[in-house]
Design a protein around this motif. Structure first.
Motif, short mmCIF file in Angstrom:
data_model
loop_
_atom_site.label_atom_id
_atom_site.label_comp_id
_atom_site.label_asym_id
_atom_site.label_seq_id
_atom_site.Cartn_x
_atom_site.Cartn_y
_atom_site.Cartn_z
N VAL A 182 -1.52 13.60 0.79
CA VAL A 182 -2.22 12.34 1.03
C VAL A 182 -1.53 11.62 2.18
CG1 VAL A 182 -3.07 12.03 -1.33
CG2 VAL A 182 -0.83 11.15 -0.71
N THR A 183 -2.20 10.63 2.73
CA THR A 183 -1.60 9.80 3.77
C THR A 183 -0.71 8.76 3.10
OG1 THR A 183 -3.57 10.09 5.13
CG2 THR A 183 -2.09 8.28 5.71
N VAL A 184 0.59 8.87 3.35
CA VAL A 184 1.56 7.94 2.75
C VAL A 184 1.68 6.72 3.65
CG1 VAL A 184 3.94 7.66 1.99
CG2 VAL A 184 2.79 9.85 1.69
N PRO A 198 0.83 -1.21 0.00
CA PRO A 198 0.00 0.00 0.00
C PRO A 198 0.87 1.26 0.00
CG PRO A 198 -0.66 -1.50 1.77
CD PRO A 198 0.58 -2.04 1.17
N TRP A 199 0.53 2.21 -0.88
CA TRP A 199 1.30 3.45 -1.01
C TRP A 199 0.59 4.63 -0.38
CZ3 TRP A 199 5.21 5.02 -5.08
CH2 TRP A 199 6.12 3.98 -5.30
N VAL A 200 -0.66 4.79 -0.68
CA VAL A 200 -1.40 5.95 -0.16
C VAL A 200 -2.79 5.52 0.30
CG1 VAL A 200 -0.20 7.66 -1.58
CG2 VAL A 200 -2.30 6.63 -2.42
N LYS A 201 -3.36 6.37 1.14
CA LYS A 201 -4.74 6.17 1.56
C LYS A 201 -5.55 7.31 0.98
CE LYS A 201 -7.56 5.02 5.41
NZ LYS A 201 -7.56 4.30 6.65
N THR A 202 -6.55 6.95 0.18
CA THR A 202 -7.44 7.94 -0.40
C THR A 202 -8.85 7.60 0.07
OG1 THR A 202 -7.66 6.63 -2.42
CG2 THR A 202 -6.01 8.38 -2.42
N GLY A 203 -9.43 8.48 0.83
CA GLY A 203 -10.74 8.18 1.40
C GLY A 203 -10.59 7.05 2.40
N SER A 204 -11.34 5.98 2.22
CA SER A 204 -11.24 4.83 3.12
C SER A 204 -10.44 3.69 2.50
CB SER A 204 -12.65 4.34 3.47
OG SER A 204 -13.32 3.92 2.29
N ARG A 205 -9.88 3.89 1.31
CA ARG A 205 -9.14 2.84 0.61
C ARG A 205 -7.64 3.11 0.63
NH1 ARG A 205 -11.11 1.22 -5.14
NH2 ARG A 205 -9.55 -0.35 -4.70
N SER A 206 -6.89 2.02 0.74
CA SER A 206 -5.45 2.15 0.53
C SER A 206 -5.16 1.65 -0.88
CB SER A 206 -4.67 1.34 1.57
OG SER A 206 -4.98 -0.02 1.47
N SER A 236 8.87 11.52 -4.03
CA SER A 236 8.05 12.71 -4.28
C SER A 236 6.72 12.66 -3.54
CB SER A 236 7.81 12.89 -5.78
OG SER A 236 6.96 11.88 -6.27
N LEU A 237 6.28 11.49 -3.12
CA LEU A 237 5.02 11.41 -2.35
C LEU A 237 5.14 12.06 -0.98
CD1 LEU A 237 3.58 7.87 -3.11
CD2 LEU A 237 2.62 10.08 -3.71
N GLY A 238 6.36 12.29 -0.52
CA GLY A 238 6.55 12.94 0.77
C GLY A 238 5.97 14.34 0.83
N THR A 239 5.81 14.98 -0.32
CA THR A 239 5.24 16.34 -0.37
C THR A 239 3.78 16.34 -0.80
OG1 THR A 239 5.98 16.63 -2.66
CG2 THR A 239 7.50 17.32 -0.91
#
Length: 126
Positions: free
Chosen positions: A90-92, A9-17, A84-87
């Motif tokens: 979203v929840t990483v 899993p990379w990010v959490k968007t809404g209730s989904r990872s 780049s996801l550090g910036t």
């Protein structure tokens, strides 16, 4: 580890990872990368595991330069996206946290492959 990290899993968007593949699919569907090199990078993302396997095969065979170049390209591509996801707003999750250090190790291993002398068959002791 780089290829394995892309399936975590990379990010959490809404209730989904989402894994990196789900994330890239979302980026493509929402047209956040409408054209140019960014769009091409998103489209080629599913080839990452195959490129990792081909690079490993090149390292096992006496194709050290090919393995080094392949490893550097993979590490910069995948590691750069994960870093780049550090910036991003979203929840990483765990995926990028595995991929970034694995990419750094891959860079080191690739450099070793590039500077390591290639031994040819029949040259040297058996």
């Amino acid at each position: 580890m780089v290829a394995l990290g892309t399936f975590l899993p990379w990010v959490k968007t809404g209730s989904r990872s989402r894994t990196s593949y789900g994330l890239m699919g979302l980026i493509d569907r929402l047209e956040f990368a409408p054209g140019g090199p960014a769009a091409r990078a998103v489209q080629l993302w599913p080839l990452v595991p195959t490129l990792c396997v081909l690079t490993m095969i090149a390292a096992w065979w006496p194709r050290h330069r090919l393995a080094g170049v392949g490893g550097l390209l993979i590490a910069l591509y995948v590691g750069g996206v994960a870093f780049s996801l550090g910036t991003a707003p979203v929840t990483v999750l765990i995926g990028p946290r595995v991929v970034v250090p694995a990419s750094a190790l891959l860079v080191a291993a690739s450099v070793v492959c590039l500077v390591r002398p290639t031994r040819r068959a029949g040259s040297g002791p058996a």
